[in-house]
Design a protein around this motif. Structure first.
Motif, PDB file in Angstrom:
ATOM      1  N   ILE A   1       0.839  -1.208   0.000  1.00 40.23           N
ATOM      2  CA  ILE A   1       0.000   0.000   0.000  1.00 40.23           C
ATOM      3  C   ILE A   1       0.874   1.259   0.000  1.00 40.23           C
ATOM      4  O   ILE A   1       1.826   1.360   0.777  1.00 40.23           O
ATOM      5  CB  ILE A   1      -0.933   0.005   1.246  1.00 40.23           C
ATOM      6  CG1 ILE A   1      -1.976  -1.126   1.151  1.00 40.23           C
ATOM      7  CG2 ILE A   1      -1.620   1.358   1.427  1.00 40.23           C
ATOM      8  CD1 ILE A   1      -3.140  -0.871   0.225  1.00 40.23           C
ATOM      9  N   LEU A   2       0.552   2.201  -0.881  1.00 38.06           N
ATOM     10  CA  LEU A   2       1.238   3.499  -0.859  1.00 38.06           C
ATOM     11  C   LEU A   2       0.636   4.308   0.298  1.00 38.06           C
ATOM     12  O   LEU A   2      -0.582   4.317   0.466  1.00 38.06           O
ATOM     13  CB  LEU A   2       1.023   4.239  -2.188  1.00 38.06           C
ATOM     14  CG  LEU A   2       1.705   3.582  -3.403  1.00 38.06           C
ATOM     15  CD1 LEU A   2       1.198   4.210  -4.707  1.00 38.06           C
ATOM     16  CD2 LEU A   2       3.221   3.716  -3.312  1.00 38.06           C
ATOM     17  N   PRO A   3       1.461   4.996   1.090  1.00 37.81           N
ATOM     18  CA  PRO A   3       0.936   5.650   2.308  1.00 37.81           C
ATOM     19  C   PRO A   3       0.258   6.997   2.011  1.00 37.81           C
ATOM     20  O   PRO A   3       0.552   8.014   2.631  1.00 37.81           O
ATOM     21  CB  PRO A   3       2.189   5.813   3.173  1.00 37.81           C
ATOM     22  CG  PRO A   3       3.298   5.922   2.187  1.00 37.81           C
ATOM     23  CD  PRO A   3       2.930   5.110   0.985  1.00 37.81           C
ATOM     24  N   ILE A   4      -0.652   6.968   1.048  1.00 37.32           N
ATOM     25  CA  ILE A   4      -1.364   8.185   0.642  1.00 37.32           C
ATOM     26  C   ILE A   4      -2.852   7.855   0.603  1.00 37.32           C
ATOM     27  O   ILE A   4      -3.254   6.894  -0.052  1.00 37.32           O
ATOM     28  CB  ILE A   4      -0.920   8.628  -0.777  1.00 37.32           C
ATOM     29  CG1 ILE A   4       0.598   8.874  -0.823  1.00 37.32           C
ATOM     30  CG2 ILE A   4      -1.692   9.863  -1.224  1.00 37.32           C
ATOM     31  CD1 ILE A   4       1.126   9.104  -2.236  1.00 37.32           C
TER      32      ILE A   4
ATOM     33  N   CYS B   1      -3.895  12.770   1.598  1.00 33.29           N
ATOM     34  CA  CYS B   1      -3.515  12.792   3.009  1.00 33.29           C
ATOM     35  C   CYS B   1      -2.395  11.776   3.212  1.00 33.29           C
ATOM     36  O   CYS B   1      -2.336  10.759   2.518  1.00 33.29           O
ATOM     37  CB  CYS B   1      -4.699  12.425   3.906  1.00 33.29           C
ATOM     38  SG  CYS B   1      -6.030  13.633   3.867  1.00 33.29           S
ATOM     39  N   TYR B   2      -1.513  12.087   4.162  1.00 32.68           N
ATOM     40  CA  TYR B   2      -0.439  11.161   4.524  1.00 32.68           C
ATOM     41  C   TYR B   2      -1.048  10.116   5.453  1.00 32.68           C
ATOM     42  O   TYR B   2      -1.590  10.457   6.498  1.00 32.68           O
ATOM     43  CB  TYR B   2       0.681  11.949   5.204  1.00 32.68           C
ATOM     44  CG  TYR B   2       1.829  11.131   5.735  1.00 32.68           C
ATOM     45  CD1 TYR B   2       2.263   9.967   5.091  1.00 32.68           C
ATOM     46  CD2 TYR B   2       2.509  11.550   6.876  1.00 32.68           C
ATOM     47  CE1 TYR B   2       3.330   9.234   5.586  1.00 32.68           C
ATOM     48  CE2 TYR B   2       3.584  10.827   7.372  1.00 32.68           C
ATOM     49  CZ  TYR B   2       3.985   9.663   6.727  1.00 32.68           C
ATOM     50  OH  TYR B   2       5.036   8.949   7.223  1.00 32.68           O
ATOM     51  N   LYS B   3      -0.999   8.845   5.015  1.00 33.86           N
ATOM     52  CA  LYS B   3      -1.626   7.759   5.771  1.00 33.86           C
ATOM     53  C   LYS B   3      -0.754   7.435   6.976  1.00 33.86           C
ATOM     54  O   LYS B   3       0.215   6.676   6.866  1.00 33.86           O
ATOM     55  CB  LYS B   3      -1.775   6.540   4.839  1.00 33.86           C
ATOM     56  CG  LYS B   3      -2.588   5.381   5.396  1.00 33.86           C
ATOM     57  CD  LYS B   3      -2.806   4.351   4.287  1.00 33.86           C
ATOM     58  CE  LYS B   3      -3.025   2.951   4.806  1.00 33.86           C
ATOM     59  NZ  LYS B   3      -4.272   2.799   5.556  1.00 33.86           N
TER      60      LYS B   3
ATOM     61  N   GLY C   1      -2.770  11.493  12.581  1.00 28.22           N
ATOM     62  CA  GLY C   1      -4.147  11.810  12.209  1.00 28.22           C
ATOM     63  C   GLY C   1      -4.318  12.069  10.722  1.00 28.22           C
ATOM     64  O   GLY C   1      -5.148  12.884  10.316  1.00 28.22           O
ATOM     65  N   ASP C   2      -3.543  11.378   9.893  1.00 30.29           N
ATOM     66  CA  ASP C   2      -3.658  11.472   8.427  1.00 30.29           C
ATOM     67  C   ASP C   2      -3.685  12.920   7.920  1.00 30.29           C
ATOM     68  O   ASP C   2      -4.666  13.357   7.310  1.00 30.29           O
ATOM     69  CB  ASP C   2      -4.928  10.745   7.931  1.00 30.29           C
ATOM     70  CG  ASP C   2      -4.963   9.268   8.303  1.00 30.29           C
ATOM     71  OD1 ASP C   2      -3.878   8.675   8.508  1.00 30.29           O
ATOM     72  OD2 ASP C   2      -6.070   8.710   8.389  1.00 30.29           O
TER      73      ASP C   2
ATOM     74  N   ASP D   1     -18.540  12.178  -1.807  1.00 27.47           N
ATOM     75  CA  ASP D   1     -17.072  12.114  -1.783  1.00 27.47           C
ATOM     76  C   ASP D   1     -16.656  10.688  -1.438  1.00 27.47           C
ATOM     77  O   ASP D   1     -17.501   9.857  -1.081  1.00 27.47           O
ATOM     78  CB  ASP D   1     -16.470  13.131  -0.800  1.00 27.47           C
ATOM     79  CG  ASP D   1     -16.957  12.954   0.635  1.00 27.47           C
ATOM     80  OD1 ASP D   1     -17.254  11.806   1.034  1.00 27.47           O
ATOM     81  OD2 ASP D   1     -17.048  13.951   1.360  1.00 27.47           O
ATOM     82  N   PHE D   2     -15.380  10.406  -1.573  1.00 22.72           N
ATOM     83  CA  PHE D   2     -14.884   9.080  -1.180  1.00 22.72           C
ATOM     84  C   PHE D   2     -13.379   9.119  -0.994  1.00 22.72           C
ATOM     85  O   PHE D   2     -12.702  10.040  -1.454  1.00 22.72           O
ATOM     86  CB  PHE D   2     -15.271   7.993  -2.203  1.00 22.72           C
ATOM     87  CG  PHE D   2     -14.756   8.216  -3.596  1.00 22.72           C
ATOM     88  CD1 PHE D   2     -15.448   9.011  -4.488  1.00 22.72           C
ATOM     89  CD2 PHE D   2     -13.580   7.611  -4.034  1.00 22.72           C
ATOM     90  CE1 PHE D   2     -14.986   9.217  -5.796  1.00 22.72           C
ATOM     91  CE2 PHE D   2     -13.107   7.802  -5.332  1.00 22.72           C
ATOM     92  CZ  PHE D   2     -13.819   8.612  -6.211  1.00 22.72           C
ATOM     93  N   LYS D   3     -12.891   8.082  -0.315  1.00 27.16           N
ATOM     94  CA  LYS D   3     -11.452   7.922  -0.066  1.00 27.16           C
ATOM     95  C   LYS D   3     -11.015   6.598  -0.683  1.00 27.16           C
ATOM     96  O   LYS D   3     -11.688   5.576  -0.500  1.00 27.16           O
ATOM     97  CB  LYS D   3     -11.202   7.931   1.440  1.00 27.16           C
ATOM     98  CG  LYS D   3      -9.759   7.898   1.873  1.00 27.16           C
ATOM     99  CD  LYS D   3      -9.198   6.530   2.094  1.00 27.16           C
ATOM    100  CE  LYS D   3      -9.860   5.715   3.158  1.00 27.16           C
ATOM    101  NZ  LYS D   3      -9.286   4.338   3.261  1.00 27.16           N
ATOM    102  N   ILE D   4      -9.919   6.641  -1.427  1.00 26.19           N
ATOM    103  CA  ILE D   4      -9.377   5.396  -1.981  1.00 26.19           C
ATOM    104  C   ILE D   4      -7.889   5.296  -1.651  1.00 26.19           C
ATOM    105  O   ILE D   4      -7.253   6.296  -1.317  1.00 26.19           O
ATOM    106  CB  ILE D   4      -9.584   5.294  -3.520  1.00 26.19           C
ATOM    107  CG1 ILE D   4      -9.241   6.609  -4.204  1.00 26.19           C
ATOM    108  CG2 ILE D   4     -10.995   4.831  -3.858  1.00 26.19           C
ATOM    109  CD1 ILE D   4      -9.450   6.615  -5.714  1.00 26.19           C
ATOM    110  N   GLU D   5      -7.401   4.063  -1.756  1.00 30.69           N
ATOM    111  CA  GLU D   5      -5.972   3.823  -1.546  1.00 30.69           C
ATOM    112  C   GLU D   5      -5.454   2.976  -2.689  1.00 30.69           C
ATOM    113  O   GLU D   5      -6.194   2.152  -3.242  1.00 30.69           O
ATOM    114  CB  GLU D   5      -5.746   3.100  -0.202  1.00 30.69           C
ATOM    115  CG  GLU D   5      -6.182   3.966   0.969  1.00 30.69           C
ATOM    116  CD  GLU D   5      -5.965   3.299   2.330  1.00 30.69           C
ATOM    117  OE1 GLU D   5      -5.111   2.397   2.427  1.00 30.69           O
ATOM    118  OE2 GLU D   5      -6.654   3.698   3.271  1.00 30.69           O
TER     119      GLU D   5
END
Ligand code: TMP
Ligand code: ASP
Length: 233
Positions: free
Chosen positions: A86-89, A121-123, A128-129, A175-179
């Motif tokens: 996983i990329l930490p983003i 965001c920095y994972k 706290g991202d 909206d949504f968040k993906i990794e």
């Protein structure tokens, strides 16, 4: 495929090794957290909804040319995925102002954005991202410039496909968040796409059908998750 030792336990999923080094076995949990783990609870059968919904969405996105980590649905709560790094983003895509964006910019929730907004965001749970931009990504070597371009291209493709897909099911994709992860040198979509990671509003009533019901104690949490899955099936 054999499920071997657990590699990692996250807030919503457990990841296990398998007898194939390039495949992981994922088990989705009912545990729910919000506000970086400050609020904790359980959403009954959330794991089953998020697993099945992610499988449906990943399969749809593959047909549209977005590579994903999805390999096979095993049962209600478990799937096989490609063993990505996983990329930490955390990549956030926004069509309508809500949540932290509405707060940060003083916009009313529900304001339609004139352009799709992409955020990184920095994972990192300890921090706290925190939100970052391309320059932080490069300076901290979180991803290469080429990987960032690929991530942006896929994020907009995914948004376009998901907006259309949810519209057809009477749902607004707010909206949504993906990794993303790296698998055999390629950047592919990983993690999950679920009511935990998307804001989904009923197109007619604007009723929230996502984790904001848990975050904000709105009630009917389980029903909302089931409702989303039933509209996708
Ligand atoms: P936000 O408005 O709180 O920044 O959230 C934006 C989107 O990202 C929303 O759909 C919820 C999702 N999200 C996650 O999936 N994980 C997180 O840790 C956070 C903060 C948001
Ligand atoms: N998933 C994050 C947490 O565990 C935050 C959120 O989704 O609101 O705290």
């Amino acid at each position: 495929m054999e499920k071997l030792e657990m590699l990692y336990e996250g807030k919503a999923k457990r990841v296990y090794k398998t007898n194939k080094p390039d495949i992981f076995h994922i088990v989705y949990k009912d545990d729910a957290t919000a506000f970086n783990g400050v609020k904790k609870g359980t959403i009954l059968d959330k794991g089953a909804v998020n697993n099945q919904m992610s499988a449906i969405i990943f399969e749809m996105l593959e047909t549209k040319g977005v590579p994903t980590h999805f390999v096979e649905l095993l049962n209600e709560r478990e799937m096989l995925v490609k063993a990505v790094e996983i990329l930490p983003i955390e990549v956030i895509v926004r069509n309508i102002a809500a949540g932290s964006l509405a707060k940060r910019l003083g916009l009313d929730e529900g304001t339609v954005m004139n352009e799709t907004v992409l955020e990184f965001c920095y994972k990192n749970d300890d921090l706290g991202d925190p939100m970052i931009n391309d320059y932080h990504v490069a300076a901290m070597k979180l991803a290469t410039a080429e990987q960032v371009e690929t991530i942006k291209k896929y994020a907009f493709m995914i948004n376009k496909e998901l907006v259309t897909y949810f519209e057809a099911r009477n749902i607004k994709l707010v909206d949504f968040k993906i990794e993303f992860g790296v698998y055999k040198g390629e950047v592919i979509l990983a993690d999950e796409i679920s009511p935990d990671t998307c804001r989904l509003w009923d197109a007619e009533t604007d009723k929230k059908l996502d984790k904001d019901r848990f975050r904000r104690d709105l009630g009917d949490v389980e029903d909302a998750y089931q409702e989303v899955l039933s509209r996708l099936k």
